[in-house]
Motif scaffolding. Structure first.
Motif, PDB file in Angstrom:
ATOM      1  N   LEU A 168       0.821  -1.225   0.000  1.00 10.42           N
ATOM      2  CA  LEU A 168       0.000   0.000   0.000  1.00 10.42           C
ATOM      3  C   LEU A 168       0.850   1.269   0.000  1.00 10.42           C
ATOM      4  O   LEU A 168       0.472   2.286  -0.569  1.00 10.42           O
ATOM      5  CB  LEU A 168      -0.865  -0.023   1.260  1.00 10.42           C
ATOM      6  CG  LEU A 168      -2.211   0.664   1.222  1.00 10.42           C
ATOM      7  CD1 LEU A 168      -3.070   0.145   0.106  1.00 10.42           C
ATOM      8  CD2 LEU A 168      -2.912   0.475   2.554  1.00 10.42           C
ATOM      9  N   GLY A 169       1.997   1.204   0.644  1.00 13.27           N
ATOM     10  CA  GLY A 169       2.864   2.385   0.689  1.00 13.27           C
ATOM     11  C   GLY A 169       3.942   2.377  -0.378  1.00 13.27           C
ATOM     12  O   GLY A 169       4.219   3.388  -1.010  1.00 13.27           O
ATOM     13  N   ILE A 170       4.533   1.203  -0.593  1.00 13.12           N
ATOM     14  CA  ILE A 170       5.710   1.149  -1.475  1.00 13.12           C
ATOM     15  C   ILE A 170       5.330   1.122  -2.956  1.00 13.12           C
ATOM     16  O   ILE A 170       5.964   1.805  -3.767  1.00 13.12           O
ATOM     17  CB  ILE A 170       6.588  -0.089  -1.132  1.00 13.12           C
ATOM     18  CG1 ILE A 170       7.065  -0.006   0.326  1.00 13.12           C
ATOM     19  CG2 ILE A 170       7.774  -0.211  -2.071  1.00 13.12           C
ATOM     20  CD1 ILE A 170       8.007   1.128   0.636  1.00 13.12           C
ATOM     21  N   SER A 210       4.566   4.482  -4.355  1.00 13.93           N
ATOM     22  CA  SER A 210       5.769   5.327  -4.337  1.00 13.93           C
ATOM     23  C   SER A 210       6.664   5.002  -5.529  1.00 13.93           C
ATOM     24  O   SER A 210       7.192   5.909  -6.178  1.00 13.93           O
ATOM     25  CB  SER A 210       6.562   5.120  -3.046  1.00 13.93           C
ATOM     26  OG  SER A 210       5.722   5.306  -1.949  1.00 13.93           O
ATOM     27  N   ILE A 211       6.824   3.696  -5.796  1.00 19.18           N
ATOM     28  CA  ILE A 211       7.650   3.305  -6.948  1.00 19.18           C
ATOM     29  C   ILE A 211       7.000   3.806  -8.241  1.00 19.18           C
ATOM     30  O   ILE A 211       7.661   4.362  -9.116  1.00 19.18           O
ATOM     31  CB  ILE A 211       7.843   1.772  -6.986  1.00 19.18           C
ATOM     32  CG1 ILE A 211       8.622   1.317  -5.745  1.00 19.18           C
ATOM     33  CG2 ILE A 211       8.580   1.337  -8.246  1.00 19.18           C
ATOM     34  CD1 ILE A 211       8.725  -0.183  -5.588  1.00 19.18           C
ATOM     35  N   TYR A 266       4.973   6.290  -8.605  1.00 14.26           N
ATOM     36  CA  TYR A 266       5.094   7.762  -8.666  1.00 14.26           C
ATOM     37  C   TYR A 266       6.473   8.166  -9.189  1.00 14.26           C
ATOM     38  O   TYR A 266       6.600   8.986 -10.098  1.00 14.26           O
ATOM     39  CB  TYR A 266       4.848   8.337  -7.271  1.00 14.26           C
ATOM     40  CG  TYR A 266       5.081   9.831  -7.163  1.00 14.26           C
ATOM     41  CD1 TYR A 266       4.137  10.725  -7.656  1.00 14.26           C
ATOM     42  CD2 TYR A 266       6.230  10.344  -6.569  1.00 14.26           C
ATOM     43  CE1 TYR A 266       4.339  12.098  -7.569  1.00 14.26           C
ATOM     44  CE2 TYR A 266       6.440  11.708  -6.476  1.00 14.26           C
ATOM     45  CZ  TYR A 266       5.490  12.580  -6.971  1.00 14.26           C
ATOM     46  OH  TYR A 266       5.695  13.926  -6.884  1.00 14.26           O
ATOM     47  N   GLY A 267       7.506   7.560  -8.606  1.00 13.11           N
ATOM     48  CA  GLY A 267       8.876   7.878  -9.011  1.00 13.11           C
ATOM     49  C   GLY A 267       9.127   7.536 -10.479  1.00 13.11           C
ATOM     50  O   GLY A 267       9.674   8.335 -11.239  1.00 13.11           O
ATOM     51  N   LEU A 293       7.337   9.870 -12.964  1.00 15.82           N
ATOM     52  CA  LEU A 293       8.018  11.151 -13.161  1.00 15.82           C
ATOM     53  C   LEU A 293       9.094  11.024 -14.240  1.00 15.82           C
ATOM     54  O   LEU A 293       9.321  11.949 -15.021  1.00 15.82           O
ATOM     55  CB  LEU A 293       8.673  11.619 -11.851  1.00 15.82           C
ATOM     56  CG  LEU A 293       7.744  12.151 -10.767  1.00 15.82           C
ATOM     57  CD1 LEU A 293       8.539  12.544  -9.541  1.00 15.82           C
ATOM     58  CD2 LEU A 293       6.932  13.345 -11.260  1.00 15.82           C
TER      59      LEU A 293
END
Lengths: 427, 119
Positions: B71-73, B76-77, B79-80, B83
């Motif tokens: 749920l968190g990682i 984040s991956i 999103y990164g 970009l």
């Protein structure tokens, strides 16, 4: 609908998180009953109704973080140390930080108190430098790429820390929670124990605390540490912190205590096993009846009336405008939102648009000069739809006046169903 | 059978619960419900389960830790990556393949190491 459904899943995660901790510490029955009670946690339901609050997701991780750390500590007393649990703790703490730093503060405080208790009580040094260095390395790796978002020069977190609380308390240490003057959650009874949890839980919670103090085994020490951490966090305003935060986590500890105390004491009282079984079954039935008919009923009526009219929930017009922002505006857009009547709807628009948003909390019709928008705004979301539904002619005029004064040189990107979206600084 | 003896670790029970969740979502929310739940299982749970499956954890721990870590990682991956490559959808696919690859890679490496030490 998928966004709302996903947020509902996140808001319900505490049920799962609570289950894993209490099932592993006190068995399936306590795990099941605790997580069942948390289904009716009024504050958790309110957070969903209020809109999007990242603290909630952060706090939900607390039982899982504590479970993971507890398993690591527990492994020091077995044949083989299990550092994997500490590494998982590091990942979970980092994720908590992503969601909201408040969750990390609460978890780390419990971890520190629990570690100290374990070292002093069990006279065993639960520290391994190699494990600890890997723990720090994991946190650095997970947080590293996004370090500038929460901790960069322009971050809100750093600014909040620099500003401080401004919410000093003179109430002293002899209270559990109290209603802060400002800004508070703004929901009647939110800070009241009896309104949120039911006064009937008090004797059972006290019994639970008594059981923890009498038993004082490692797992009970974890909950005592949590209780002490809660007390410290609820009184942080006395030492300069912000008033009345962390209150959402009260139910995560207290609801399990309702069952732990009574079932724990029945377990240790000397009487025939058959009587014990009857007594346990009787109390479980009684507590379930209380939970369902007092807390459950209250929550049901709260949810039943939650979306009574169009003004209390996000409208199709607002949903469409939020989707437009999400699709058409650049990722680094900072949108100033004004005119939307309720705080929770602004939060929902914020979440659904996937863009950073700013607003003035009070009054509803903003008086702020858009040039002073903090952080610097690139777009404006001017919402007349609620005011039109409410027939608020005076407020519509005020908002039009504000729009004329602030957005004269902005370019209009969206104008539909009484909602306008502007890009600032372009003629 | 008393509740104390009830083994929630049993894979069958958890798989049964998973199927119930999927059916419930489908019946109540239609194809959108199914898509959300399937997405949660597939993107948040599965890749991290495959990674955690390489460590000494119980089945229920693997499931729950995977979910909470995913749920968190995972976002984040994504999103990164998004970009860098300017496409959320492609970033989701790459992140999924990458994480599943890591999980299977560790498993392969461990198995190979074990067979080498046996021989």
């Amino acid at each position: 609908m998928s966004a709302f459904l996903f947020y509902a899943i996140i808001c319900s995660l505490i049920v799962l998180a609570s289950y894993i901790l209490f099932r592993n510490l006190f068995g399936v029955l306590i795990g099941f009953l605790s997580s069942f009670f948390i289904i009716f946690s009024t504050r958790d339901i309110l957070w969903y109704l209020f809109g999007q609050y990242p603290q909630v997701a952060s706090f939900v991780y607390m039982p899982v973080v504590l479970y993971s750390y507890y398993k690591y500590v527990d492994s020091f007393f077995s044949e083989k140390k299990k550092p994997i649990y500490l590494y998982i703790t590091a990942i979970l703490l980092s994720i908590q930080f992503f969601f909201h730093p408040q969750g990390v503060v609460a978890s780390v405080l419990v971890i520190i108190i629990f570690s100290l208790f374990t070292i002093f009580k069990e006279r065993k040094f639960i520290f391994d430098i190699k494990h600890f260095l890997v723990f720090l390395l994991i946190i650095a790796i997970v947080l590293g790429p996004f370090f500038s978002i929460p901790l960069g020069k322009e971050s809100k977190f750093r600014k909040d820390l620099a500003i401080g609380s401004g919410e000093k308390s003179d109430a002293g240490f002899f209270y559990w929670t109290k209603t802060p003057k400002e800004p508070g959650v703004g929901y009647p009874g939110y800070y009241s124990y009896s309104a949120m949890n039911g006064i009937w839980t008090v004797p059972f919670v006290l019994l639970g605390i008594a059981f923890l103090l009498v038993s004082r085994k490692r797992k009970e020490m974890l909950l005592i540490s949590w209780l002490i951490a809660l007390y410290i966090l609820f009184h942080e305003a006395i030492i300069g912190g912000r008033a009345e935060r962390f209150i959402e986590t009260e139910a995560y500890l207290f609801y399990p205590l309702v069952f732990i105390g009574i079932l724990g004491f029945i377990g240790v009282i000397k009487m025939p096993d058959l009587y014990k079984r009857y007594a346990k079954a009787g109390f479980v039935a009684l507590l379930l009846i209380l939970v369902i008919f007092l807390n459950g009923k209250a929550v049901y009526s709260q949810l039943k009336g939650a979306y009574g009219n169009d003004l209390s929930r996000i409208t199709s017009a607002q949903f469409n405008a939020a989707e437009f922002i999400g699709e058409k505006l650049p990722d680094d857009a900072q949108v100033y939102i004004t005119g939307t009547l309720s705080f929770n709807k602004k939060k929902w628009i914020w979440a659904l648009s996937h863009k950073s948003m700013a607003w003035q909390v009070v009054p509803v019709i903003n008086t702020i000069d858009i040039k002073n928008c903090e952080p610097k705004c690139t777009h404006a979301f001017v919402d007349y739809s609620d005011l039109a539904l409410a027939g608020a002619g005076k407020e519509i005029n005020e908002l039009q006046e504000w729009e004329k004064n602030n957005l004269a040189d902005a370019s209009l990107l969206y104008d539909k169903d009484n909602i306008r979206v502007y890009e600032l600084g372009k003629i | 059978m008393s509740l104390e003896k009830f083994k929630i670790e049993d894979k069958g029970i958890l798989i049964g619960v998973g199927i119930l969740i999927i059916l419930f979502s489908l019946l109540l929310f239609g194809i959108t419900g199914l898509r959300v739940v399937a997405g949660v299982f597939l993107l948040f749970l599965l890749p991290f389960y495959l990674i955690l499956d390489n460590f000494e954890l119980s089945f229920i721990e693997k499931i729950l830790f995977s979910f909470f870590i995913g749920l968190g990682i995972f976002p984040s991956i994504v999103y990164g990556l998004a970009l860098a490559i300017n496409s959320i959808r492609l970033a989701i696919v790459i992140a999924f393949v990458l994480l599943v690859g890591i999980g299977l890679g560790i498993k392969y490496y461990k198995r190979k190491k074990k067979s080498n030490s046996v021989s």
